[in-house]
Design a protein around this motif. Sequence first.
Motif, mmCIF file in Angstrom:
data_model
loop_
_atom_site.group_PDB
_atom_site.id
_atom_site.type_symbol
_atom_site.label_atom_id
_atom_site.label_comp_id
_atom_site.label_asym_id
_atom_site.label_seq_id
_atom_site.Cartn_x
_atom_site.Cartn_y
_atom_site.Cartn_z
ATOM 1 N N ILE A 95 0.833 -1.206 0.000
ATOM 2 C CA ILE A 95 0.000 0.000 0.000
ATOM 3 C C ILE A 95 0.867 1.255 0.000
ATOM 4 C CG2 ILE A 95 -1.787 1.287 1.244
ATOM 5 C CD1 ILE A 95 -2.742 -1.316 -0.195
ATOM 6 N N ARG A 96 1.964 1.249 0.743
ATOM 7 C CA ARG A 96 2.886 2.392 0.716
ATOM 8 C C ARG A 96 3.419 2.600 -0.704
ATOM 9 N NH1 ARG A 96 8.055 2.751 0.134
ATOM 10 N NH2 ARG A 96 8.464 0.560 0.637
ATOM 11 N N ILE A 97 3.832 1.511 -1.330
ATOM 12 C CA ILE A 97 4.367 1.601 -2.690
ATOM 13 C C ILE A 97 3.287 2.073 -3.657
ATOM 14 C CG2 ILE A 97 5.255 0.208 -4.614
ATOM 15 C CD1 ILE A 97 6.807 -1.383 -2.386
ATOM 16 N N PHE A 98 2.080 1.549 -3.498
ATOM 17 C CA PHE A 98 0.981 1.983 -4.362
ATOM 18 C C PHE A 98 0.732 3.483 -4.198
ATOM 19 C CE2 PHE A 98 -3.520 2.954 -4.984
ATOM 20 C CZ PHE A 98 -3.609 2.677 -6.344
ATOM 21 N N ASN A 99 0.701 3.972 -2.969
ATOM 22 C CA ASN A 99 0.485 5.412 -2.744
ATOM 23 C C ASN A 99 1.593 6.253 -3.367
ATOM 24 O OD1 ASN A 99 -2.012 5.599 -1.356
ATOM 25 N ND2 ASN A 99 -1.043 4.845 0.506
ATOM 26 N N GLU A 100 2.827 5.780 -3.274
ATOM 27 C CA GLU A 100 3.944 6.502 -3.894
ATOM 28 C C GLU A 100 3.816 6.491 -5.413
ATOM 29 O OE1 GLU A 100 7.458 4.651 -2.289
ATOM 30 O OE2 GLU A 100 7.137 5.516 -0.299
ATOM 31 N N LEU A 101 3.432 5.343 -5.969
ATOM 32 C CA LEU A 101 3.222 5.269 -7.416
ATOM 33 C C LEU A 101 2.076 6.177 -7.849
ATOM 34 C CD1 LEU A 101 3.649 1.438 -8.076
ATOM 35 C CD2 LEU A 101 5.054 3.274 -9.040
ATOM 36 N N ALA A 102 1.006 6.189 -7.069
ATOM 37 C CA ALA A 102 -0.143 7.035 -7.406
ATOM 38 C C ALA A 102 0.255 8.505 -7.402
ATOM 39 C CB ALA A 102 -1.292 6.781 -6.435
ATOM 40 N N VAL B 245 -1.119 4.665 -12.862
ATOM 41 C CA VAL B 245 -0.231 3.798 -12.086
ATOM 42 C C VAL B 245 0.169 2.602 -12.942
ATOM 43 C CG1 VAL B 245 -0.091 2.251 -10.084
ATOM 44 C CG2 VAL B 245 -1.127 4.517 -9.841
ATOM 45 N N SER B 246 -0.782 2.084 -13.689
ATOM 46 C CA SER B 246 -0.493 0.931 -14.554
ATOM 47 C C SER B 246 0.615 1.244 -15.544
ATOM 48 C CB SER B 246 -1.759 0.483 -15.296
ATOM 49 O OG SER B 246 -2.724 0.029 -14.388
ATOM 50 N N ARG B 247 0.627 2.452 -16.072
ATOM 51 C CA ARG B 247 1.676 2.852 -17.019
ATOM 52 C C ARG B 247 3.038 2.912 -16.336
ATOM 53 N NH1 ARG B 247 4.413 2.053 -20.711
ATOM 54 N NH2 ARG B 247 5.325 3.697 -21.917
ATOM 55 N N LEU B 248 3.075 3.423 -15.115
ATOM 56 C CA LEU B 248 4.344 3.454 -14.383
ATOM 57 C C LEU B 248 4.846 2.045 -14.093
ATOM 58 C CD1 LEU B 248 4.054 6.327 -11.745
ATOM 59 C CD2 LEU B 248 5.055 6.364 -14.023
ATOM 60 N N VAL B 249 3.931 1.158 -13.748
ATOM 61 C CA VAL B 249 4.317 -0.231 -13.483
ATOM 62 C C VAL B 249 4.878 -0.853 -14.762
ATOM 63 C CG1 VAL B 249 3.444 -2.540 -12.894
ATOM 64 C CG2 VAL B 249 2.786 -0.557 -11.509
ATOM 65 N N GLU B 250 4.238 -0.589 -15.903
ATOM 66 C CA GLU B 250 4.745 -1.107 -17.188
ATOM 67 C C GLU B 250 6.156 -0.593 -17.467
ATOM 68 O OE1 GLU B 250 2.122 -0.143 -20.442
ATOM 69 O OE2 GLU B 250 0.379 -0.880 -19.336
ATOM 70 N N HIS C 157 17.424 -3.088 -9.985
ATOM 71 C CA HIS C 157 16.948 -4.416 -9.575
ATOM 72 C C HIS C 157 16.627 -4.476 -8.083
ATOM 73 C CE1 HIS C 157 16.281 -8.651 -10.214
ATOM 74 N NE2 HIS C 157 17.067 -8.941 -9.193
ATOM 75 N N THR C 158 17.252 -3.626 -7.289
ATOM 76 C CA THR C 158 17.036 -3.658 -5.836
ATOM 77 C C THR C 158 15.986 -2.657 -5.363
ATOM 78 O OG1 THR C 158 18.795 -2.060 -5.418
ATOM 79 C CG2 THR C 158 19.427 -4.388 -5.456
ATOM 80 N N MET C 159 15.396 -1.889 -6.269
ATOM 81 C CA MET C 159 14.442 -0.840 -5.894
ATOM 82 C C MET C 159 13.013 -1.326 -6.042
ATOM 83 S SD MET C 159 16.061 2.384 -7.911
ATOM 84 C CE MET C 159 17.785 2.807 -7.780
ATOM 85 N N ASP C 160 12.091 -0.683 -5.298
ATOM 86 C CA ASP C 160 10.679 -0.943 -5.535
ATOM 87 C C ASP C 160 10.230 -0.055 -6.695
ATOM 88 O OD1 ASP C 160 9.596 1.603 -4.587
ATOM 89 O OD2 ASP C 160 9.826 0.872 -2.539
ATOM 90 N N ASP D 230 11.383 7.161 -9.732
ATOM 91 C CA ASP D 230 12.129 8.351 -9.309
ATOM 92 C C ASP D 230 13.557 8.330 -9.852
ATOM 93 O OD1 ASP D 230 9.909 9.296 -7.945
ATOM 94 O OD2 ASP D 230 10.594 8.564 -5.992
ATOM 95 N N TYR D 231 14.176 7.162 -9.827
ATOM 96 C CA TYR D 231 15.543 7.002 -10.334
ATOM 97 C C TYR D 231 15.587 7.304 -11.832
ATOM 98 C CZ TYR D 231 19.965 4.652 -11.523
ATOM 99 O OH TYR D 231 21.214 4.347 -11.994
ATOM 100 N N LEU D 232 14.606 6.796 -12.583
ATOM 101 C CA LEU D 232 14.563 7.067 -14.026
ATOM 102 C C LEU D 232 14.409 8.565 -14.288
ATOM 103 C CD1 LEU D 232 12.381 4.109 -15.359
ATOM 104 C CD2 LEU D 232 14.835 4.476 -15.731
#
Length: 168
Positions: free
Chosen positions: A94-101, A111-116, A148-151, A157-159
């Motif tokens: 849920i924390r990761i989802f909120n950050e992605l949102a 969010v789906s696009r970011l996950v892709e 590879h080690t990031m959520d 954010d790194y990209l």
Amino acid sequence: LTALQANFGAIQNINFEKMTKTMSILAKFGVSADQSSQNLRFMMKSLQMNGEQARQTVMALASNAKALGISASKMSSELIANQGYLASFGKDSIRIFNELAASAATAGVSVSRLVELTKPFDKFAAGAEMAASMNALLGTNISSMAMHTMDASQKYDYLLEQFGAAGK
């Protein structure tokens, strides 16, 4: 109530009265009973939350949606669409989802696009290939080992940081 019972039939110790009230409140924000029950079930079955934790979490998601300037229904739909991926993060889902949102709202994408965009970096070989391609095409310095080690939200954010450093 039918959606609630269909999605919670196998789950024990649920306060159906509280869940029904919660779903009624969420309906006022445009979240359907089916969306609510799917997300509540995901939280309880996959994330091992108890009923009260799940109830509070879906209410917090609706509040977060408003703060991000998106509808609670869209936020609920995005969670449903990405449950399989998010479940792999366990209690951090849920924390990761909120950050992605939040990142998705800022970028004007789903969010789906970011996950892709970030999912290829979950597998080392695919991530290395993607990083090499981006580095060659965009002049970035993306490290597939670091990715590879990031959520998912950290990857995004790194990209962005790498694209900024490359002037893109």
